[in-house]
Write a protein that holds these residues in place. Structure first.
Motif, PDB file in Angstrom:
ATOM      1  N   VAL A 122      10.436  51.983  11.977  1.00  0.00           N
ATOM      2  CA  VAL A 122      11.038  51.668  13.185  1.00  0.00           C
ATOM      3  C   VAL A 122      11.795  53.009  13.385  1.00  0.00           C
ATOM      4  O   VAL A 122      12.213  53.215  14.553  1.00  0.00           O
ATOM      5  N   ASP A 123      12.213  53.591  12.645  1.00  0.00           N
ATOM      6  CA  ASP A 123      13.074  54.730  12.776  1.00  0.00           C
ATOM      7  C   ASP A 123      12.319  55.938  13.107  1.00  0.00           C
ATOM      8  O   ASP A 123      12.623  56.841  13.949  1.00  0.00           O
ATOM      9  N   SER A 124      11.052  55.905  12.986  1.00  0.00           N
ATOM     10  CA  SER A 124      10.131  57.118  13.241  1.00  0.00           C
ATOM     11  C   SER A 124       9.560  56.935  14.510  1.00  0.00           C
ATOM     12  O   SER A 124       9.204  57.847  15.062  1.00  0.00           O
ATOM     13  N   LEU A 125       9.328  55.648  14.907  1.00  0.00           N
ATOM     14  CA  LEU A 125       8.361  55.560  16.291  1.00  0.00           C
ATOM     15  C   LEU A 125       9.090  55.352  17.411  1.00  0.00           C
ATOM     16  O   LEU A 125       9.886  54.201  17.289  1.00  0.00           O
ATOM     17  N   PRO A 126       8.797  55.696  18.465  1.00  0.00           N
ATOM     18  CA  PRO A 126       9.336  55.160  19.766  1.00  0.00           C
ATOM     19  C   PRO A 126       8.629  53.782  20.162  1.00  0.00           C
ATOM     20  O   PRO A 126       7.547  53.434  19.679  1.00  0.00           O
ATOM     21  N   ASN A 127       9.120  53.023  20.856  1.00  0.00           N
ATOM     22  CA  ASN A 127       8.994  51.782  21.076  1.00  0.00           C
ATOM     23  C   ASN A 127       8.499  50.677  20.069  1.00  0.00           C
ATOM     24  O   ASN A 127       8.130  49.602  20.279  1.00  0.00           O
ATOM     25  N   VAL A 128       8.944  50.882  18.791  1.00  0.00           N
ATOM     26  CA  VAL A 128       8.609  49.890  17.786  1.00  0.00           C
ATOM     27  C   VAL A 128      10.367  49.713  17.376  1.00  0.00           C
ATOM     28  O   VAL A 128      10.830  50.300  16.623  1.00  0.00           O
ATOM     29  N   GLU A 129      10.439  48.313  17.634  1.00  0.00           N
ATOM     30  CA  GLU A 129      11.946  48.080  17.562  1.00  0.00           C
ATOM     31  C   GLU A 129      11.813  46.873  16.117  1.00  0.00           C
ATOM     32  O   GLU A 129      12.869  46.677  15.454  1.00  0.00           O
ATOM     33  N   MET A 130      10.504  46.236  15.970  1.00  0.00           N
ATOM     34  CA  MET A 130      10.223  45.428  14.922  1.00  0.00           C
ATOM     35  C   MET A 130       8.986  45.406  14.425  1.00  0.00           C
ATOM     36  O   MET A 130       8.210  45.847  15.410  1.00  0.00           O
ATOM     37  N   VAL A 131       8.562  45.180  13.276  1.00  0.00           N
ATOM     38  CA  VAL A 131       7.193  45.471  12.779  1.00  0.00           C
ATOM     39  C   VAL A 131       6.848  44.313  11.842  1.00  0.00           C
ATOM     40  O   VAL A 131       7.766  43.663  11.167  1.00  0.00           O
ATOM     41  N   ARG A 132       5.595  43.765  11.936  1.00  0.00           N
ATOM     42  CA  ARG A 132       4.936  42.966  10.883  1.00  0.00           C
ATOM     43  C   ARG A 132       3.885  43.581  10.302  1.00  0.00           C
ATOM     44  O   ARG A 132       3.047  43.961  10.834  1.00  0.00           O
ATOM     45  N   MET A 133       3.936  43.485   8.952  1.00  0.00           N
ATOM     46  CA  MET A 133       2.713  44.193   7.906  1.00  0.00           C
ATOM     47  C   MET A 133       1.560  43.045   7.918  1.00  0.00           C
ATOM     48  O   MET A 133       1.872  41.946   7.629  1.00  0.00           O
ATOM     49  N   VAL A 134       0.609  43.607   7.947  1.00  0.00           N
ATOM     50  CA  VAL A 134      -0.489  42.767   7.593  1.00  0.00           C
ATOM     51  C   VAL A 134      -1.489  43.620   6.926  1.00  0.00           C
ATOM     52  O   VAL A 134      -1.322  44.493   6.026  1.00  0.00           O
ATOM     53  N   ASN A 135      -2.864  42.947   6.456  1.00  0.00           N
ATOM     54  CA  ASN A 135      -3.740  43.575   5.628  1.00  0.00           C
ATOM     55  C   ASN A 135      -4.882  44.608   6.232  1.00  0.00           C
ATOM     56  O   ASN A 135      -5.626  45.308   5.459  1.00  0.00           O
ATOM     57  N   SER A 136      -4.942  44.483   7.534  1.00  0.00           N
ATOM     58  CA  SER A 136      -6.200  45.344   8.094  1.00  0.00           C
ATOM     59  C   SER A 136      -5.755  45.768   9.606  1.00  0.00           C
ATOM     60  O   SER A 136      -4.949  45.072  10.218  1.00  0.00           O
ATOM     61  N   GLY A 137      -6.380  46.670  10.283  1.00  0.00           N
ATOM     62  CA  GLY A 137      -6.255  46.815  11.629  1.00  0.00           C
ATOM     63  C   GLY A 137      -6.535  45.466  12.299  1.00  0.00           C
ATOM     64  O   GLY A 137      -6.234  45.397  13.663  1.00  0.00           O
ATOM     65  N   GLY A 197      -2.543  46.960   7.618  1.00  0.00           N
ATOM     66  CA  GLY A 197      -2.270  46.999   9.201  1.00  0.00           C
ATOM     67  C   GLY A 197      -0.959  46.621   9.377  1.00  0.00           C
ATOM     68  O   GLY A 197       0.016  46.372   8.596  1.00  0.00           O
ATOM     69  N   ALA A 198      -0.223  46.978  10.778  1.00  0.00           N
ATOM     70  CA  ALA A 198       1.008  46.398  11.106  1.00  0.00           C
ATOM     71  C   ALA A 198       0.851  46.377  12.674  1.00  0.00           C
ATOM     72  O   ALA A 198       0.165  47.049  13.327  1.00  0.00           O
ATOM     73  N   PHE A 199       1.713  45.281  13.300  1.00  0.00           N
ATOM     74  CA  PHE A 199       1.885  45.523  14.461  1.00  0.00           C
ATOM     75  C   PHE A 199       3.357  45.445  14.797  1.00  0.00           C
ATOM     76  O   PHE A 199       4.130  44.693  14.135  1.00  0.00           O
ATOM     77  N   GLY A 200       3.860  46.119  15.979  1.00  0.00           N
ATOM     78  CA  GLY A 200       5.186  46.165  16.234  1.00  0.00           C
ATOM     79  C   GLY A 200       5.302  46.179  17.754  1.00  0.00           C
ATOM     80  O   GLY A 200       4.433  46.325  18.336  1.00  0.00           O
ATOM     81  N   GLY A 201       6.600  46.434  18.035  1.00  0.00           N
ATOM     82  CA  GLY A 201       7.131  46.732  19.373  1.00  0.00           C
ATOM     83  C   GLY A 201       8.406  46.083  19.845  1.00  0.00           C
ATOM     84  O   GLY A 201       9.281  45.969  19.061  1.00  0.00           O
ATOM     85  N   ARG A 202       8.536  45.513  21.183  1.00  0.00           N
ATOM     86  CA  ARG A 202       9.492  45.010  21.640  1.00  0.00           C
ATOM     87  C   ARG A 202      10.060  43.839  20.911  1.00  0.00           C
ATOM     88  O   ARG A 202       9.316  43.069  20.530  1.00  0.00           O
ATOM     89  N   LYS A 203      11.509  43.925  20.733  1.00  0.00           N
ATOM     90  CA  LYS A 203      12.098  42.860  19.814  1.00  0.00           C
ATOM     91  C   LYS A 203      11.982  41.737  20.604  1.00  0.00           C
ATOM     92  O   LYS A 203      11.853  40.560  19.814  1.00  0.00           O
ATOM     93  N   ASP A 204      11.962  41.406  21.797  1.00  0.00           N
ATOM     94  CA  ASP A 204      12.001  39.878  22.409  1.00  0.00           C
ATOM     95  C   ASP A 204      10.685  39.520  22.307  1.00  0.00           C
ATOM     96  O   ASP A 204      10.576  38.197  22.170  1.00  0.00           O
ATOM     97  N   ILE A 205       9.658  40.395  22.176  1.00  0.00           N
ATOM     98  CA  ILE A 205       8.175  39.829  21.868  1.00  0.00           C
ATOM     99  C   ILE A 205       8.050  39.427  20.606  1.00  0.00           C
ATOM    100  O   ILE A 205       7.717  38.457  20.033  1.00  0.00           O
ATOM    101  N   MET A 206       8.440  40.533  19.690  1.00  0.00           N
ATOM    102  CA  MET A 206       8.382  40.286  18.092  1.00  0.00           C
ATOM    103  C   MET A 206       9.019  39.217  17.595  1.00  0.00           C
ATOM    104  O   MET A 206       8.796  38.494  16.661  1.00  0.00           O
ATOM    105  N   SER A 207      10.209  38.776  18.346  1.00  0.00           N
ATOM    106  CA  SER A 207      10.929  37.563  17.937  1.00  0.00           C
ATOM    107  C   SER A 207      10.365  36.253  18.104  1.00  0.00           C
ATOM    108  O   SER A 207      10.932  35.028  17.479  1.00  0.00           O
ATOM    109  N   MET A 208       9.166  36.142  18.674  1.00  0.00           N
ATOM    110  CA  MET A 208       8.479  34.996  18.910  1.00  0.00           C
ATOM    111  C   MET A 208       7.590  34.537  17.587  1.00  0.00           C
ATOM    112  O   MET A 208       7.027  33.481  17.553  1.00  0.00           O
ATOM    113  N   LEU A 209       7.708  35.521  16.631  1.00  0.00           N
ATOM    114  CA  LEU A 209       6.769  35.251  15.526  1.00  0.00           C
ATOM    115  C   LEU A 209       7.736  34.371  14.640  1.00  0.00           C
ATOM    116  O   LEU A 209       8.488  34.347  14.237  1.00  0.00           O
ATOM    117  N   GLY A 210       6.684  33.513  13.873  1.00  0.00           N
ATOM    118  CA  GLY A 210       7.139  32.661  12.857  1.00  0.00           C
ATOM    119  C   GLY A 210       7.764  33.713  11.434  1.00  0.00           C
ATOM    120  O   GLY A 210       7.566  34.680  11.364  1.00  0.00           O
TER     121      GLY A 210
END
Ligand SMILES: Cc1ncc(COP(=O)(O)O)c(C=O)c1O
Ligand SMILES: N[C@H](C=O)CCC(=O)O
Length: 428
Positions: A100-115, A275-288
Motif C-alpha cells: 500500500v505504501d509503495s504502490l499508487p492506487n492501492v489503498e487496500m490489498v488482499r493476498m491470495v495464492n496465485s494470479g 497473488g494479490a488484488f487491491g485498489g480503491r478502498k470503497d471497492i475493496m471494503s465490499m469484501l468479506g
C-alpha cells in the motif's frame, strides 16, 4: 538429455502431458523439456548438469535471480517457526503495508495464492460493486485459468491452440466480451452495444502473454476515460508487469491514469506461490468479512510466501539502481538482437518495456494479437532450439516474454548476444 527425457516419460504416465502447467511442456517447440535440478544466481542446471543462462526466471517472479541471500535467509527464519497457521500473522500486515505504501492506487490489498485467484476475485468484486454481469478482456491477454477468462486467451492457452478452452459453460462465455488491444474504436463499439451491462474491463497494461506489447499512451487515456464515462471498473492485471517494468509497475508508466483495481502475483511472492488484488478502498471494503462479497483461502497470506515476497519487494524498493541496471541490460540485449537481424538479414521486431522483452520474426511493428500471430513461428522454433543448445534458456513460445534478473552480468549478456548472432547466421 537422457535423464530428463526418461523423467518426462515417467511423468507423462501420471501427470497429463507430464507437467503441472502446459507452458512448460515444450511441445510447442517439438522437444522434451529439460528437468531442472537447481538454480543459482542467473543460471539453472538440469538433471544432466547442463548449465543454462535463465531468461525465464520461473516465468517472471525471480527478478533477484535464484537463491537471493535475503530471501533464503528470511525463509530459513520463518520455516523454523512454522509453515502455516491459518491465522493472522505480523508478516501479512507488513507485506500489505509495504504494498500500500509503495504502490499508487492501492489503498487496500488482499493476498491470495496465485494470479488466477487474484483476477478471478477482482472480477467478482467489480461485478458486485456495479451490479452488472459482463466483462471485457482483450484478445491475446492472459489472466489465469478461471472460466470467464479462458476466452481468446494468450500464453500457454494460445501456444497450445486452446485460446477458448472447452469446459467453459456457454452461459459464462457469453458474459465475456473480447476486444482488440490498442483499438479504442472497437472498445467504444462494445461499450455502446452493451450499455449498463459491463462491470469491468481487465487488461494487461504491458502485455506479456502474446509476446510483449504495451498500451499506447493514447489508448491508455481513452480506456480510462471511456470506462469512467460508462461506470465500468478498470482492472489492471499487473501479475507480470508489477514490480517488473518498474518498481511501481505499469501504472507508473502511464502517469495520471488510475485503475480502480490492480492484480498482482509472480514477483510479490519472491518465487513462492502468491497473488494479490487491491485498489480503491470503497471497492475493496465490499469484501468479506466486512462486506457481502465472499473470497477466502486456507493458505492465503502464507508466512513463507509473505516473507519471500517481503524480502524481494523490500530489496527492490531500497535499490532503485536495480531497475536502471535491468533497463540498461535489456536495452543492450534489444540492440544485440536487432544488429544480429540486420547482419544476417533476418526480419525481426523487438518489443521491450524495462526488463520485459520479446522478439517477433517479422519486419512489421507488433501492437496487438494479430500482429503477434502474424510473426514467423516456425522460425521461432528453430531459433529456440538452437539457443537452448547454446545454453540459453528462453521461454519456449513466441507468445511469452523474456525476463532478465539482477544477477545477470555484462559477460552473461555478451554470451547471449554472441549466441543470438551465431544462431541467426544459420537460421533457414
Ligand atoms: C498477466 C497474468 N495474469 C494472470 C496470470 C495467472 O497467474 P498464475 O499463473 O499465478 O495463476 C499470469 C500468469 O500465469 C499472468 O501473466
Ligand atoms: N505466461 C504464463 C504466465 O505468465 C506462463 C506460466 C504458466 O502458465 O505456467
Amino acid at each position: 538429455m537422457n535423464k530428463s527425457s526418461a523423467y518426462f516419460e515417467r511423468s507423462k504416465g501420471v501427470m497429463p502431458g507430464g507437467v503441472n502447467s502446459p507452458a512448460r511442456a515444450f511441445s510447442s517447440v517439438d522437444m522434451d523439456p529439460p528437468f531442472i535440478e537447481r538454480g543459482e544466481g542467473a543460471y539453472i542446471y538440469d538433471e544432466e548438469g547442463n548449465k543454462y543462462l535463465d531468461f525465464v526466471g520461473s516465468w517472471g517472479p525471480l527478478i533477484l535471480g535464484h537463491g537471493d541471500e535475503d530471501v533464503v535467509k528470511g525463509l530459513e527464519e520463518v520455516i523454523k517457526k512454522g509453515t502455516s497457521f491459518g491465522a493472522p500473522t505480523k508478516i501479512e500486515m507488513e507485506m500489505a503495508e509495504l504494498m500500500v505504501d509503495s504502490l499508487p492506487n492501492v489503498e487496500m490489498v488482499r493476498m491470495v495464492n496465485s494470479g488466477t485467484e487474484a483476477t478471478m476475485s477482482a472480477l467478482r468484486l467489480a461485478k458486485a460493486f456495479t451490479g452488472r454481469s459482463k466483462i471485457v478482456k482483450f484478445e491475446g491477454n492472459y489472466h489465469g485459468h478461471s472460466d470467464s477468462l479462458l476466452i481468446k486467451a494468450g500464453s500457454g492457452a494460445l501456444t497450445h491452440g486452446v485460446p477458448d478452452s472447452l469446459g467453459v459453460p456457454e452461459e459464462i462465455g457469453r458474459n465475456t466480451l473480447t476486444a482488440n488491444y490498442n483499438d479504442l474504436d472497437n472498445l467504444k463499439a462494445i461499450f455502446e452495444a452493451n450499455k449498463e451491462e459491463i462491470a469491468a474491463v481487465i487488461i494487461e497494461p504491458v502485455a506479456g502473454n502474446m509476446g510483449v506489447i504495451s498500451m499506447t499512451e493514447e489508448f491508455a487515456r481513452g480506456l480510462r476515460a471511456l470506462t469512467k464515462e460508462h461506470g465500468i471498473i478498470l482492472i489492471y492485471d499487473e501479475v507480470m508487469s508489477g514490480f517488473r517494468v518498474s518498481f511501481q509497475g505499469a501504472q507508473s508508466l502511464y502517469p495520471g491514469i488510475a485503475p480502480d483495481l490492480i492484480c498482482y502475483g509472480k514477483i510479490i511472492g519472491g518465487g513462492l506461490p502468491v497473488g494479490a488484488f487491491g485498489g480503491r478502498k470503497d471497492i475493496m471494503s465490499m469484501l468479506g468479512p466486512i462486506g457481502p462479497v465472499y473470497q477466502a483461502g486456507t493458505l492465503s497470506g502464507n508466512p513463507l510466501a509473505m516473507r519471500a515476497g517481503f524480502e524481494t519487494l523490500n530489496k527492490l524498493g531500497k535499490n532503485p539502481e536495480f531497475y536502471k541496471k535491468l533497463e540498461a541490460m535489456a536495452e543492450k540485449l534489444e540492440q544485440g538482437i536487432l544488429q544480429a537481424g540486420e547482419r544476417h538479414r533476418i526480419p525481426v521486431t523487438v518489443n521491450r518495456v524495462g526488463a520485459m522483452i520479446s522478439l517477433f520474426f517479422t519486419d512489421q511493428s507488433v501492437r496487438d494479437f494479430n500482429g503477434a500471430n502474424a510473426a514467423d513461428q516456425q522460425r521461432f522454433k528453430t531459433y529456440f532450439k538452437a539457443m537452448l543448445e547454446e545454453g540459453i534458456y528462453l521461454p519456449p513460445s513466441q507468445f511469452e516474454a523474456l525476463f532478465l534478473n539482477v544477477q545477470m552480468t555484462e559477460e552473461d549478456l555478451n554470451q547471449a548476444i554472441s549466441a543470438i548472432d551465431r544462431v541467426f547466421s544459420e537460421l533457414p
